[in-house]
Design a protein around this motif. Structure first.
Motif, PDB file in Angstrom:
ATOM      1  N   THR A   9      38.870  36.277  21.922  1.00 43.16           N
ATOM      2  CA  THR A   9      38.589  35.424  21.341  1.00 43.16           C
ATOM      3  C   THR A   9      38.466  34.337  22.321  1.00 43.16           C
ATOM      4  O   THR A   9      38.651  34.444  23.770  1.00 43.16           O
ATOM      5  CB  THR A   9      38.480  34.423  20.281  1.00 43.16           C
ATOM      6  N   PHE A  10      37.135  33.592  22.688  1.00 43.43           N
ATOM      7  CA  PHE A  10      36.448  32.069  23.155  1.00 43.43           C
ATOM      8  C   PHE A  10      38.214  31.105  22.886  1.00 43.43           C
ATOM      9  O   PHE A  10      38.213  31.062  24.265  1.00 43.43           O
ATOM     10  CB  PHE A  10      35.316  31.880  22.796  1.00 43.43           C
ATOM     11  N   CYS A 132      43.149  45.877  31.164  1.00 40.88           N
ATOM     12  CA  CYS A 132      43.250  46.821  29.872  1.00 40.88           C
ATOM     13  C   CYS A 132      43.033  46.427  29.237  1.00 40.88           C
ATOM     14  O   CYS A 132      43.521  47.177  27.529  1.00 40.88           O
ATOM     15  CB  CYS A 132      44.875  46.434  30.676  1.00 40.88           C
ATOM     16  N   ILE A 133      42.561  45.509  28.422  1.00 44.13           N
ATOM     17  CA  ILE A 133      41.799  45.154  27.097  1.00 44.13           C
ATOM     18  C   ILE A 133      40.493  44.881  27.340  1.00 44.13           C
ATOM     19  O   ILE A 133      39.687  45.171  28.540  1.00 44.13           O
ATOM     20  CB  ILE A 133      42.610  43.037  26.807  1.00 44.13           C
ATOM     21  N   GLN A 134      39.706  44.039  25.705  1.00 47.54           N
ATOM     22  CA  GLN A 134      38.232  44.155  26.133  1.00 47.54           C
ATOM     23  C   GLN A 134      38.184  42.541  26.156  1.00 47.54           C
ATOM     24  O   GLN A 134      38.122  42.167  25.221  1.00 47.54           O
ATOM     25  CB  GLN A 134      38.248  44.148  24.315  1.00 47.54           C
ATOM     26  N   VAL A 135      37.417  42.663  27.828  1.00 48.18           N
ATOM     27  CA  VAL A 135      36.660  41.264  27.619  1.00 48.18           C
ATOM     28  C   VAL A 135      35.784  41.526  28.287  1.00 48.18           C
ATOM     29  O   VAL A 135      35.554  42.395  28.726  1.00 48.18           O
ATOM     30  CB  VAL A 135      37.946  40.659  28.679  1.00 48.18           C
ATOM     31  N   LYS A 136      34.719  40.000  28.180  1.00 46.93           N
ATOM     32  CA  LYS A 136      33.374  39.934  29.434  1.00 46.93           C
ATOM     33  C   LYS A 136      33.773  39.194  30.327  1.00 46.93           C
ATOM     34  O   LYS A 136      34.043  38.609  30.447  1.00 46.93           O
ATOM     35  CB  LYS A 136      32.302  39.346  28.192  1.00 46.93           C
ATOM     36  N   LEU A 137      33.722  40.043  31.252  1.00 47.83           N
ATOM     37  CA  LEU A 137      34.002  39.966  32.702  1.00 47.83           C
ATOM     38  C   LEU A 137      33.985  38.353  32.722  1.00 47.83           C
ATOM     39  O   LEU A 137      33.771  37.986  33.454  1.00 47.83           O
ATOM     40  CB  LEU A 137      34.441  40.384  33.459  1.00 47.83           C
ATOM     41  N   TRP A 138      32.782  38.794  33.241  1.00 48.35           N
ATOM     42  CA  TRP A 138      31.530  37.639  33.604  1.00 48.35           C
ATOM     43  C   TRP A 138      31.931  35.889  33.306  1.00 48.35           C
ATOM     44  O   TRP A 138      31.455  34.881  33.716  1.00 48.35           O
ATOM     45  CB  TRP A 138      29.805  37.977  34.185  1.00 48.35           C
TER      46      TRP A 138
END
Length: 195
Positions: A9-10, A132-138
């Protein structure tokens, strides 16, 4: 096709960014200690160096981690937890038992480059955990970079006004935040908690 169960999350990203920025914050406090009068130039130089490297390192770590993702997917939650735990524990250890560093007010390229590398190594490891986890990289690296920039500017001001009173506390809090985020990732993957 792999299903990633963890989604940052943010707030979690912001907490990671704050935790990662504590090394840069501490160094910026030291920079602020070296000046009798607050210097916007020093604050902005510190903010730009530390913020840029803190944003760059997770990108490098992410792509390194992505190369080995298929080999480590069964253990990714343990890797993310382990990396964040080690980073956090090391921050706490250095704050409690580390040697007092000599204050250096230099803003030269070599000094700032080495400090920026040293304070962003943890972010490299976090980038590996991001693979390894779900993130929005940028958007994640933008949050990390901007947060570090702001804490670095603040650190120069705090160092100038208050001296080294808050330096150790900042590193301890940052370390605890990283450990707790790592623990949450692990417990979520194991199905013990769900957010």
């Amino acid at each position: 096709m792999r299903h990633k169960t963890n989604k940052m999350t943010f707030l979690e990203l912001l907490l990671i960014a704050i935790g990662l920025s504590m090394d840069a914050f501490s160094v910026s406090i030291c920079k602020g200690l070296t000046t009798k009068k607050f210097s916007w130039r020093m604050a902005l130089v510190c903010g730009l160096w530390f913020g840029l490297f803190q944003a760059l390192m997770p990108i490098i770590g992410y792509f390194l981690g992505a190369q080995f993702q298929e080999m480590i997917e069964a253990y990714d939650h343990w890797i993310a937890f382990g990396l964040l735990f080690l980073i956090g524990a090391n921050m706490i250890r250095e704050a409690v038992w580390g040697k007092e560093e000599q204050q250096d007010g230099s803003l030269g390229f070599k000094t700032m480059f080495l400090l920026a590398i040293a304070t962003s190594i943890d972010a490299l490891a976090v980038g590996v955990s991001f693979a390894c986890i779900q993130v929005k990289l940028w958007s994640s690296v933008l949050i990390i970079g901007v947060t570090t920039f702001l804490f670095s500017v603040l650190g120069v001001k705090v160092g100038n006004v208050f001296g080294s009173k808050y330096e150790k506390s900042a590193s301890i809090v940052g370390g605890i935040i990283l450990i707790l985020i790592g623990l949450k990732i692990l417990l979520e993957h194991l199905g013990i908690i769900a957010f």
